[in-house]
Design an enzyme around this catalytic site. Structure first.
Site, PDB file in Angstrom:
ATOM      1  N   GLN A   9       0.937  -1.392   0.099  1.00  0.00           N
ATOM      2  CA  GLN A   9       0.150  -0.064   0.078  1.00  0.00           C
ATOM      3  C   GLN A   9       0.758   1.224   0.089  1.00  0.00           C
ATOM      4  OE1 GLN A   9      -3.568  -0.604   2.274  1.00  0.00           O
ATOM      5  NE2 GLN A   9      -3.930   1.467   2.113  1.00  0.00           N
ATOM      6  N   SER A  94       3.631  -6.585   2.666  1.00  0.00           N
ATOM      7  CA  SER A  94       2.231  -6.468   3.394  1.00  0.00           C
ATOM      8  C   SER A  94       1.143  -7.129   2.277  1.00  0.00           C
ATOM      9  CB  SER A  94       2.023  -4.870   3.716  1.00  0.00           C
ATOM     10  OG  SER A  94       0.719  -5.002   4.391  1.00  0.00           O
ATOM     11  N   LEU A  95       0.250  -6.243   1.823  1.00  0.00           N
ATOM     12  CA  LEU A  95      -0.650  -6.829   0.900  1.00  0.00           C
ATOM     13  C   LEU A  95      -0.014  -7.427  -0.357  1.00  0.00           C
ATOM     14  CD1 LEU A  95      -1.525  -5.373  -1.994  1.00  0.00           C
ATOM     15  CD2 LEU A  95      -1.769  -3.428  -0.399  1.00  0.00           C
ATOM     16  N   ARG A 119      -9.975  -7.556   3.518  1.00  0.00           N
ATOM     17  CA  ARG A 119      -8.788  -7.161   4.462  1.00  0.00           C
ATOM     18  C   ARG A 119      -8.916  -6.057   4.361  1.00  0.00           C
ATOM     19  NH1 ARG A 119      -3.153  -6.138   3.603  1.00  0.00           N
ATOM     20  NH2 ARG A 119      -1.656  -6.974   5.112  1.00  0.00           N
ATOM     21  N   HIS A 203      -0.536  -3.347  11.036  1.00  0.00           N
ATOM     22  CA  HIS A 203       0.435  -4.117  11.441  1.00  0.00           C
ATOM     23  C   HIS A 203       1.071  -4.024  13.020  1.00  0.00           C
ATOM     24  CE1 HIS A 203       0.951  -6.035   7.558  1.00  0.00           C
ATOM     25  NE2 HIS A 203       1.124  -4.601   7.087  1.00  0.00           N
ATOM     26  N   GLN A 252       0.038 -11.743   9.971  1.00  0.00           N
ATOM     27  CA  GLN A 252       0.609 -10.706   9.185  1.00  0.00           C
ATOM     28  C   GLN A 252      -0.193  -9.455   9.539  1.00  0.00           C
ATOM     29  OE1 GLN A 252      -0.372  -9.242   5.563  1.00  0.00           O
ATOM     30  NE2 GLN A 252       1.248  -9.905   4.486  1.00  0.00           N
TER      31      GLN A 252
END
Length: 312
Positions: A9, A94-95, A119, A203, A252
């Site tokens: 992101q 991440s994503l 998500r 996170h 995660q």
């Protein structure tokens, strides 16, 4: 050795993927499949904006994935590049880990889009707007960042979210704690601290409600063994077991993205070239972690054709 990487992101922008879609039927197919899976004209939002809608987490996450996988599929299907032959590992920030898993055939594209939409919605809903924040600590390594976060917490959540590279660490938590961290960061040895324009504190433990929602969604999702190992964000280690991947994706959401360790680990095993698909955000981090490796950014049809020719 080579690794394929997928951005996270913050790499979204209005117009993303539009030129590629014009140049490649394969890329257009990706955008259309994602639109159909989500029941929304995400590709139009990517192409035309408005930017504030594209930046919403629930849109940005599947959009970044769609753009990266459009590049990946154009490379593999149009360019004739075999993932198994071209790359020893895949990884995503991440994503981007979902993009990497989809590229390696752990999830199909439609499933990946739906999981990332959920998500994004779950992460946004986990913390009321205005109560959480994130900040980048520049000129600070992870140990220094942890010390700053601990000093600023004062009973609230303030923790390391992304260990990006030796000089850039992101912290996440309650807004008041993050603001305290920004205020004291320079005195504690960071060069600079910058609040990030994000809509939720990703996170960190405040994301537990989102982790619970993803656990439920992933429990009902078929995951295949990826055709090449995927470096997991939370362990900074390669993984191919579907059940382990499912658990790691849940962790995660609240866990630290161990990007620095992941890149260093791949470089230590002999990876000499890192290829970022669909973005230019990971390259500078990689060069600060492993200065001697080659970094290639692949975004346009010219980039795709050049890499396909090089690999072939």
């Amino acid at each position: 050795m080579r690794a394929f990487l997928f951005p996270g992101q913050g790499s979204q922008s209005v117009g993303m993927g539009a030129t590629l879609a014009e140049a490649s039927r394969t890329a257009r197919d990706v955008f259309e499949e994602v639109d159909e899976a989500l029941g929304q004209k995400l590709s139009q939002l990517m192409r035309e904006g408005p930017e504030d809608q594209l930046t919403l987490t629930e849109n940005a996450q599947p959009a970044i994935m769609a753009n990266a996988l459009a590049v990946f599929r154009a490379l593999t299907l149009d360019g004739g590049v075999s993932l198994e032959k071209a790359a020893h590992f895949v990884a995503g920030h991440s994503l981007g880990e979902y993009s990497a898993l989809s590229a390696a055939h752990a999830f199909d594209l439609s499933t990946t889009a739906k999981l990332l939409k959920l998500r994004g919605q779950a992460m946004q809903a986990a913390v009321p707007v205005g109560q959480g924040a994130m900040a980048a600590l520049l000129g600070a390594d992870v140990e220094k960042a942890r010390a700053i976060a601990e000093a600023a917490a004062e009973g609230e959540v303030c923790t390391v979210a992304n260990d990006n590279d030796p000089s850039q660490v992101v912290i996440s938590g309650h807004r008041t704690a993050i603001e305290r961290a920004v205020a004291i960061a320079k005195d504690m040895g960071a060069k600079r601290a910058v609040l990030l324009p994000v809509s939720a504190p990703f996170h960190c433990p405040l994301m537990q409600p989102a982790a619970d929602r993803m656990a439920e969604a992933l429990a009902g999702t078929q995951i295949e063994a990826p055709v090449v190992p995927v470096y997991a964000n939370v362990t900074a280690a390669p993984e191919q077991d579907p059940d382990a991947i499912r658990d790691l994706l849940v962790h995660q959401v609240t866990g630290m993205v161990r990007w620095r360790e992941s890149i260093a680990g791949m470089a230590a095993t002999g990876v000499e070239e890192f290829v970022e698909l669909g973005g230019k955000v990971l390259g500078p981090m990689i060069k600060r972690i492993a200065p001697d490796v080659k970094v290639t950014s692949v975004i346009t049809i010219d980039d795709i054709e050049a890499l396909a020719k090089e690999i072939a």
